[in-house]
Design a protein around this motif. Sequence first.
Motif, PDB file in Angstrom:
ATOM      1  N   LYS A   1       0.833  -1.215   0.000  1.00 31.02           N
ATOM      2  CA  LYS A   1       0.000   0.000   0.000  1.00 31.02           C
ATOM      3  C   LYS A   1       0.862   1.258   0.000  1.00 31.02           C
ATOM      4  N   ASP A   2       1.995   1.196   0.724  1.00 27.85           N
ATOM      5  CA  ASP A   2       2.927   2.332   0.720  1.00 27.85           C
ATOM      6  C   ASP A   2       3.434   2.616  -0.685  1.00 27.85           C
ATOM      7  N   LYS A   3       3.781   1.550  -1.400  1.00 32.71           N
ATOM      8  CA  LYS A   3       4.317   1.713  -2.754  1.00 32.71           C
ATOM      9  C   LYS A   3       3.261   2.280  -3.693  1.00 32.71           C
ATOM     10  N   VAL A   4       2.042   1.830  -3.524  1.00 36.58           N
ATOM     11  CA  VAL A   4       0.963   2.337  -4.370  1.00 36.58           C
ATOM     12  C   VAL A   4       0.851   3.851  -4.198  1.00 36.58           C
ATOM     13  N   ARG A   5       1.053   4.266  -2.954  1.00 37.17           N
ATOM     14  CA  ARG A   5       0.980   5.689  -2.654  1.00 37.17           C
ATOM     15  C   ARG A   5       2.204   6.440  -3.185  1.00 37.17           C
ATOM     16  N   SER A   6       3.392   5.845  -2.957  1.00 33.82           N
ATOM     17  CA  SER A   6       4.613   6.593  -3.291  1.00 33.82           C
ATOM     18  C   SER A   6       4.996   6.505  -4.760  1.00 33.82           C
ATOM     19  N   GLN A   7       4.614   5.438  -5.450  1.00 34.67           N
ATOM     20  CA  GLN A   7       4.958   5.347  -6.871  1.00 34.67           C
ATOM     21  C   GLN A   7       3.780   4.856  -7.702  1.00 34.67           C
ATOM     22  N   PRO A   8       2.713   5.652  -7.768  1.00 32.19           N
ATOM     23  CA  PRO A   8       1.484   5.226  -8.447  1.00 32.19           C
ATOM     24  C   PRO A   8       1.715   4.915  -9.922  1.00 32.19           C
ATOM     25  N   GLU A   9       2.823   5.441 -10.487  1.00 32.82           N
ATOM     26  CA  GLU A   9       3.070   5.233 -11.909  1.00 32.82           C
ATOM     27  C   GLU A   9       3.665   3.843 -12.195  1.00 32.82           C
ATOM     28  N   ASN A  10       4.044   3.107 -11.144  1.00 35.80           N
ATOM     29  CA  ASN A  10       4.668   1.802 -11.388  1.00 35.80           C
ATOM     30  C   ASN A  10       4.173   0.736 -10.408  1.00 35.80           C
ATOM     31  N   VAL A  11       2.878   0.543 -10.363  1.00 34.17           N
ATOM     32  CA  VAL A  11       2.335  -0.505  -9.494  1.00 34.17           C
ATOM     33  C   VAL A  11       2.248  -1.796 -10.311  1.00 34.17           C
ATOM     34  N   ASN A  12       3.395  -2.480 -10.431  1.00 37.82           N
ATOM     35  CA  ASN A  12       3.412  -3.695 -11.250  1.00 37.82           C
ATOM     36  C   ASN A  12       3.088  -4.939 -10.420  1.00 37.82           C
ATOM     37  N   ALA A  13       2.852  -6.043 -11.110  1.00 33.65           N
ATOM     38  CA  ALA A  13       2.442  -7.278 -10.422  1.00 33.65           C
ATOM     39  C   ALA A  13       3.550  -7.819  -9.526  1.00 33.65           C
ATOM     40  N   GLY A  14       4.806  -7.534  -9.897  1.00 33.21           N
ATOM     41  CA  GLY A  14       5.929  -7.991  -9.082  1.00 33.21           C
ATOM     42  C   GLY A  14       5.948  -7.323  -7.717  1.00 33.21           C
ATOM     43  N   LEU A  15       5.481  -6.101  -7.679  1.00 33.06           N
ATOM     44  CA  LEU A  15       5.388  -5.366  -6.420  1.00 33.06           C
ATOM     45  C   LEU A  15       4.326  -6.025  -5.535  1.00 33.06           C
ATOM     46  N   LEU A  16       3.253  -6.412  -6.171  1.00 32.78           N
ATOM     47  CA  LEU A  16       2.168  -7.072  -5.447  1.00 32.78           C
ATOM     48  C   LEU A  16       2.635  -8.404  -4.850  1.00 32.78           C
ATOM     49  N   THR A  17       3.427  -9.128  -5.627  1.00 31.38           N
ATOM     50  CA  THR A  17       3.844 -10.465  -5.171  1.00 31.38           C
ATOM     51  C   THR A  17       5.237 -10.456  -4.534  1.00 31.38           C
ATOM     52  N   TYR A  18       5.705  -9.283  -4.181  1.00 30.05           N
ATOM     53  CA  TYR A  18       6.993  -9.153  -3.478  1.00 30.05           C
ATOM     54  C   TYR A  18       7.067 -10.082  -2.250  1.00 30.05           C
ATOM     55  N   PRO A  19       6.010 -10.138  -1.424  1.00 29.68           N
ATOM     56  CA  PRO A  19       6.083 -11.033  -0.259  1.00 29.68           C
ATOM     57  C   PRO A  19       6.130 -12.518  -0.643  1.00 29.68           C
ATOM     58  N   VAL A  20       5.619 -12.840  -1.813  1.00 28.81           N
ATOM     59  CA  VAL A  20       5.677 -14.240  -2.263  1.00 28.81           C
ATOM     60  C   VAL A  20       7.132 -14.606  -2.562  1.00 28.81           C
ATOM     61  N   LEU A  21       7.795 -13.706  -3.263  1.00 28.84           N
ATOM     62  CA  LEU A  21       9.208 -13.936  -3.601  1.00 28.84           C
ATOM     63  C   LEU A  21      10.047 -14.050  -2.328  1.00 28.84           C
ATOM     64  N   MET A  22       9.733 -13.220  -1.371  1.00 34.42           N
ATOM     65  CA  MET A  22      10.481 -13.254  -0.104  1.00 34.42           C
ATOM     66  C   MET A  22      10.216 -14.560   0.647  1.00 34.42           C
ATOM     67  N   ALA A  23       8.967 -15.013   0.624  1.00 33.76           N
ATOM     68  CA  ALA A  23       8.633 -16.279   1.283  1.00 33.76           C
ATOM     69  C   ALA A  23       9.423 -17.418   0.647  1.00 33.76           C
ATOM     70  N   VAL A  24       9.562 -17.357  -0.666  1.00 36.64           N
ATOM     71  CA  VAL A  24      10.286 -18.397  -1.391  1.00 36.64           C
ATOM     72  C   VAL A  24      11.770 -18.407  -0.988  1.00 36.64           C
ATOM     73  N   ASP A  25      12.354 -17.218  -0.849  1.00 37.64           N
ATOM     74  CA  ASP A  25      13.755 -17.139  -0.388  1.00 37.64           C
ATOM     75  C   ASP A  25      13.940 -17.898   0.924  1.00 37.64           C
ATOM     76  N   ILE A  26      12.953 -17.733   1.780  1.00 31.56           N
ATOM     77  CA  ILE A  26      13.053 -18.277   3.145  1.00 31.56           C
ATOM     78  C   ILE A  26      12.743 -19.770   3.171  1.00 31.56           C
ATOM     79  N   LEU A  27      11.647 -20.137   2.508  1.00 32.73           N
ATOM     80  CA  LEU A  27      11.211 -21.541   2.544  1.00 32.73           C
ATOM     81  C   LEU A  27      12.157 -22.444   1.752  1.00 32.73           C
ATOM     82  N   MET A  28      12.779 -21.882   0.741  1.00 36.31           N
ATOM     83  CA  MET A  28      13.669 -22.661  -0.120  1.00 36.31           C
ATOM     84  C   MET A  28      14.714 -23.434   0.683  1.00 36.31           C
ATOM     85  N   HIS A  29      15.209 -22.788   1.753  1.00 33.92           N
ATOM     86  CA  HIS A  29      16.269 -23.437   2.541  1.00 33.92           C
ATOM     87  C   HIS A  29      15.751 -23.929   3.895  1.00 33.92           C
ATOM     88  N   HIS A  30      14.426 -23.942   4.046  1.00 31.45           N
ATOM     89  CA  HIS A  30      13.790 -24.416   5.284  1.00 31.45           C
ATOM     90  C   HIS A  30      14.304 -23.671   6.505  1.00 31.45           C
TER      91      HIS A  30
END
Length: 355
Positions: free
Chosen positions: A110-139
């Motif tokens: 939500k912060d990003k949507v506010r601070s950079q409305p011109e670039n609300v891409n899907a990767g920003l939305l799924t940023y926490p998914v990517l982070m979860a993968v970093d963590i779960l990958m190595h258990h």
Amino acid sequence: MREIAVSGVRPTGKQHLGNYLGAVVNFVRMQEEYNGYFFIADLHSLTTHPRAADLQANVRQTLIEYLACGLDPDKCTLFVQSHLPQISELYLVFNMLAYLGELEKVPTFKDKVRSQPENVNAGLLTYPVLMAVDILMHHAMKVPVGKDQMQHIEMTRNFGNRFNHVYGVEYFKEPVGFTYGDKPLSVPSLDGEGKMSKSKGENTVIYLADEPEVIRKKIMRAKTDSGPQSIFPPTDVRYFMTKAMEETGAIKRNENAKSESVQNLFDLMGLVSKPEKIGFFNEQYDRHAIRYGEMKKELAEDMVNYLTPIRERIKEISADQAYLARVMNEGGEKARTSAGKTMSEVREIIGLKSS
Ligand code: TRP
């Protein structure tokens, strides 16, 4: 068997004192007690579309500084996120398990949507998914991060549990956020307000790579105030009366009397100076005799001394291209072994087995 810890930082270029004391110092400590996977999150950086040359330079600089700060490739697994193709693959799998509704609610999004409305891409939305993968990958069981990332760790637990539930397995474990001590260390900004952050300007942060002259200049320019705020001016007899009563302990000294900018200066001193020196300036402050110029000069010298070994290591390592290449290759190799095992187990669990 040591417990597994995972953490990463986005390659934003030079790291400042806040990055160092808030994150890297913890990693350095953890490598002694944990099986640590520490990485440079270059894939996460793609949300802002950096220029290729800048991204590469920033990844390199971050790696150099990690090493200069004491991360040891023989004690932990040090790698670049994008060197693990398994991250992108598992990210796809987890994107099927993450719901639009929960992702849209994440405060960092939500912060990003506010601070950079011109670039609300899907990767920003799924940023926490990517982070979860970093963590779960190595258990990982422990994830050293700042307060602002705690929500992402909670989401990591949710995604892992959802995977287990959907596929009827008990595969991913629940990691927890981690800090040494009861609260994360906060490094104040030189502009007198809040914590050190590059977004407030180059002169409000002290970079690990800053030359002594630059450190001195920045500290001498740091914001202070016009002196202790007493309810009685020193010309008023009550000023001395309350003072004397404070000294005998008859009344309690107002410990909140310092303005934020001055408190910040004392806090910075607390990080790099000897207790006697801090005691001396506190006393001067209480006696309304403080000279901020003098205090800053002392702080600057202590800061220079504190950072000099790191700055020298940064220079040494920067010049050794072969060493850097070797660290990156060997770290990538170790991390891919762990990620490859997870990914082939996941493929098996979800029915993507190749034969
Ligand atoms: N999102 C973190 C940050 O912005 C960086 C990061 C990416 C991270 N992947 C991670 C941190 C995994 C811990 C674990 O600071």
